[in-house]
Design a protein around this motif. Sequence first.
Motif, mmCIF file in Angstrom:
data_model
loop_
_atom_site.group_PDB
_atom_site.id
_atom_site.type_symbol
_atom_site.label_atom_id
_atom_site.label_comp_id
_atom_site.label_asym_id
_atom_site.label_seq_id
_atom_site.Cartn_x
_atom_site.Cartn_y
_atom_site.Cartn_z
ATOM 1 N N ALA A 196 0.837 -1.204 0.000
ATOM 2 C CA ALA A 196 0.000 0.000 0.000
ATOM 3 C C ALA A 196 0.873 1.256 0.000
ATOM 4 O O ALA A 196 0.588 2.228 -0.696
ATOM 5 C CB ALA A 196 -0.932 -0.002 1.214
ATOM 6 N N CYS A 197 1.969 1.225 0.764
ATOM 7 C CA CYS A 197 2.889 2.364 0.811
ATOM 8 C C CYS A 197 3.627 2.519 -0.511
ATOM 9 O O CYS A 197 3.883 3.632 -0.953
ATOM 10 C CB CYS A 197 3.889 2.203 1.944
ATOM 11 N N ASP A 198 3.979 1.405 -1.133
ATOM 12 C CA ASP A 198 4.644 1.474 -2.436
ATOM 13 C C ASP A 198 3.769 2.204 -3.436
ATOM 14 O O ASP A 198 4.239 3.054 -4.183
ATOM 15 C CB ASP A 198 4.955 0.062 -2.950
ATOM 16 N N ASN A 256 0.025 -3.177 10.624
ATOM 17 C CA ASN A 256 1.328 -3.287 11.284
ATOM 18 C C ASN A 256 2.427 -2.498 10.593
ATOM 19 O O ASN A 256 3.605 -2.728 10.832
ATOM 20 C CB ASN A 256 1.750 -4.746 11.378
ATOM 21 N N CYS A 257 2.039 -1.577 9.729
ATOM 22 C CA CYS A 257 3.026 -0.811 8.988
ATOM 23 C C CYS A 257 3.121 0.612 9.535
ATOM 24 O O CYS A 257 2.138 1.342 9.560
ATOM 25 C CB CYS A 257 2.639 -0.794 7.505
ATOM 26 N N ASP A 258 4.311 0.984 10.011
ATOM 27 C CA ASP A 258 4.522 2.324 10.575
ATOM 28 C C ASP A 258 4.261 3.417 9.553
ATOM 29 O O ASP A 258 3.745 4.476 9.876
ATOM 30 C CB ASP A 258 5.965 2.465 11.074
ATOM 31 N N GLU A 259 4.669 3.140 8.314
ATOM 32 C CA GLU A 259 4.479 4.142 7.268
ATOM 33 C C GLU A 259 3.000 4.362 6.982
ATOM 34 O O GLU A 259 2.570 5.476 6.715
ATOM 35 C CB GLU A 259 5.218 3.730 5.996
ATOM 36 N N CYS A 260 2.233 3.283 7.002
ATOM 37 C CA CYS A 260 0.786 3.414 6.824
ATOM 38 C C CYS A 260 0.185 4.258 7.937
ATOM 39 O O CYS A 260 -0.677 5.100 7.694
ATOM 40 C CB CYS A 260 0.106 2.048 6.821
ATOM 41 N N THR A 261 0.648 4.026 9.141
ATOM 42 C CA THR A 261 0.152 4.795 10.270
ATOM 43 C C THR A 261 0.474 6.275 10.076
ATOM 44 O O THR A 261 -0.387 7.132 10.263
ATOM 45 C CB THR A 261 0.795 4.286 11.579
HETATM 46 ZN ZN LIG Z 1 2.439 0.701 4.634
#
Ligand SMILES: [Zn+2]
Length: 78
Positions: A5-7, A21-26
Amino acid sequence: MTCPACDLANKGELTGSYQANCDECTARQFANGIDLFNARKAGEMTPEYVAILQKVWGDDWEAGHERVKAWVKKKGKK
Ligand SMILES: [Zn+2]
């Protein structure tokens, strides 16, 4: 640390998906969130905004804020 999703978001594609569980998503979610919106409107770090950062990043919340700001910048480019 990123996820599919971040990509997508990194490539400038709109994505409504966030991995739990993704810091970047948060960080991405906070960049779009009401607490940051209110903090920017107030022109300062509101207790509510600091609280959500601390919940995720603990003592590292300032680093988390930098990540949120990075996503805000990316969003602004579109
Ligand atoms: Zn992410």
